[in-house]
Design an enzyme around this catalytic site. Structure first.
Site, short mmCIF file in Angstrom:
data_model
loop_
_atom_site.label_atom_id
_atom_site.label_comp_id
_atom_site.label_asym_id
_atom_site.label_seq_id
_atom_site.Cartn_x
_atom_site.Cartn_y
_atom_site.Cartn_z
CG ASP A 147 40.26 40.93 28.17
OD1 ASP A 147 39.28 41.28 28.88
OD2 ASP A 147 40.21 40.95 26.92
CG ASP A 178 44.59 30.61 40.82
OD1 ASP A 178 45.20 30.72 41.90
OD2 ASP A 178 45.03 29.99 39.84
CG ASP A 183 49.40 34.15 42.04
OD1 ASP A 183 48.77 33.92 43.10
OD2 ASP A 183 50.26 33.38 41.58
CE LYS A 199 37.24 37.36 27.14
NZ LYS A 199 38.08 38.53 26.78
CE1 TYR A 259 40.85 27.41 39.64
CE2 TYR A 259 41.75 26.10 41.43
CZ TYR A 259 41.87 27.13 40.53
OH TYR A 259 43.01 27.87 40.49
C1 IPM Z 1 45.81 29.22 45.29
C2 IPM Z 1 46.62 28.14 44.61
C3 IPM Z 1 45.73 26.91 44.41
C4 IPM Z 1 44.59 27.31 43.49
C5 IPM Z 1 46.45 25.69 43.87
C6 IPM Z 1 47.66 25.32 44.69
C7 IPM Z 1 45.50 24.51 43.76
O1 IPM Z 1 47.15 28.59 43.41
O2 IPM Z 1 45.33 28.99 46.41
O3 IPM Z 1 45.69 30.29 44.71
O4 IPM Z 1 44.73 27.28 42.27
O5 IPM Z 1 43.52 27.67 44.02
MG MG Z 2 46.84 30.66 43.07
#
Ligand code: IPM
Ligand code: MG
Length: 353
Positions: free
Chosen positions: A219, A243, A247, A187, A142
């Site tokens: 993975d 990240d 999710d 990884k 990042y």
């Molecule tokens: C998160 C989001 C952010 C990230 C984006 C919006 C920059 O996806 O907080 O997980 O990738 O960190």
């Molecule tokens: Mg995210």
């Protein structure tokens, strides 16, 4: 006590959910004798539109001088045409690095009342799910050098021993208060940063003989989260893997609209935000689920203000509301009563005493 909170509603549904969260905080404040003072600030697309930059210097300055930061969400298609440094997301990265918030805690908890919303077979989540993803937040790909020359583009990933050590310490400290198991995700079969990551995490683990450490390639971890999510307690991982995996972990709890996060540094200062995005399609329509933001405020009380009783009060209020029939659209199921953002916020506030 008096606490000052920098409030960044941001874009899309951000303002909708933050309004309700502030009401819930005020309800806890008056029930328990605390005063929360808010300063509303611009960041993201809202800041681009008003002052021409995603993260105004004033926003960072006021955040630095506050006791904590509460953020809604940033981004949306209106700003998609802008280049990297001018995008709303740049505000988020600027806040994270500018405030030194290297440790991102993303708890993924499956509420028993919502177990039907889990897309996995019920046998896979019997007895509930409670995973804590500890994501490194101010390093890795990042923040590495990136660029483009002609037909080529590049992004770089770097990690230093220091950066890995401090996030590993966070993960082990958390594990000591939970079931004392840490899975470090990397990884290391490919990436040199991951080999450094693995060695460093192993070193740190020597200071925690009671914590069982294992390592998993990313993975495989993505697969194991679906196959056998109950094996996980604390997951510690790098910025981008965290990240992605957070999710995934959120979805197996039923809705991304339920999950809060805390971004912390060594002192108690932190920024608190739901892990979901700005959902511009439903912005301003009273349809967003405010629970992730409300639970983020509970994390703020617990981690930044050491008000764990007050945090419990918020979390219990959310749970009590879910014991009833009320559901926002994202967690709606047959036989339940559909409510909007404001009604959900009101119900949670009413359960605070
Ligand atoms: C998160 C989001 C952010 C990230 C984006 C919006 C920059 O996806 O907080 O997980 O990738 O960190
Ligand atoms: Mg995210």
């Amino acid at each position: 006590m008096n606490y000052t909170i920098a409030v960044i509603p941001g874009d899309g549904i951000g303002p909708d959910i933050i309004d309700e969260t502030v009401k819930v905080l005020d309800a806890v404040g008056s029930a328990c004798g605390h005063r929360f003072t808010y300063e509303q600030l611009l960041a993201g697309g809202a800041a681009i539109d008003k002052v021409g930059t995603p993260l105004p210097e004033k926003t960072l300055e006021v955040c630095r001088n506050s006791d904590s930061v509460l953020l809604g969400s940033v981004g949306g298609p209106a700003w998609d045409h802008l280049g990297g440094a001018m995008r709303p997301e740049a505000a988020l990265l600027g806040l994270r690095s500018g405030l030194g918030l290297y440790a991102n805690l993303r708890p993924a908890v499956l509420y028993p009342q919502l177990s039907g919303a889990c897309p996995l077979k019920q046998t896979k989540v019997e007895g509930g799910l409670d995973i804590m993803v500890v994501r490194e937040l101010t390093g890795g790909i990042y923040f590495g050098k990136r660029g483009r020359t002609g037909e080529k583009a590049f992004d770089t990933m770097e990690y230093s021993v220091d950066e890995v050590q401090r996030i590993a310490l966070t993960a082990f400290d958390i594990a000591m208060k939970r079931s004392r198991r840490v899975v470090s995700v990397d990884k290391a079969n490919i990436l040199e940063t991951s080999r450094l990551w693995r060695e460093t995490v192993k070193e740190v683990s020597k200071g925690y003989p009671e914590v069982e450490l294992s390592h998993m390639y990313v993975d495989n971890a993505a697969m194991q989260l679906i196959w056998n999510p109950k094996q996980f307690d604390v997951i510690v991982t790098s910025n981008m893997f965290g990240d992605i995996l957070s999710d995934e972990a959120s979805m197996i709890t039923g809705s991304i609209g339920m999950l809060p996060s805390a971004s912390l540094r060594k002192d108690k200062f932190g920024m608190y935000e739901p892990i979901h995005g700005s959902a511009p399609d439903i912005a301003g329509t009273d349809r967003a689920n405010p629970i992730a933001a409300v639970l983020s405020a509970a994390m703020m009380l617990r981690y930044s203000f050491s008000l764990s009783r007050e945090a419990d009060i918020i979390e219990n209020a959310v749970s009590k509301v879910l014991d009833g029939p009320w559901r926002t659209a994202d967690i709606m199921s047959e036989g339940m009563t559909l409510v909007g953002t404001r009604k959900m916020g009101e119900l949670i506030s009413q359960h605070i005493s």
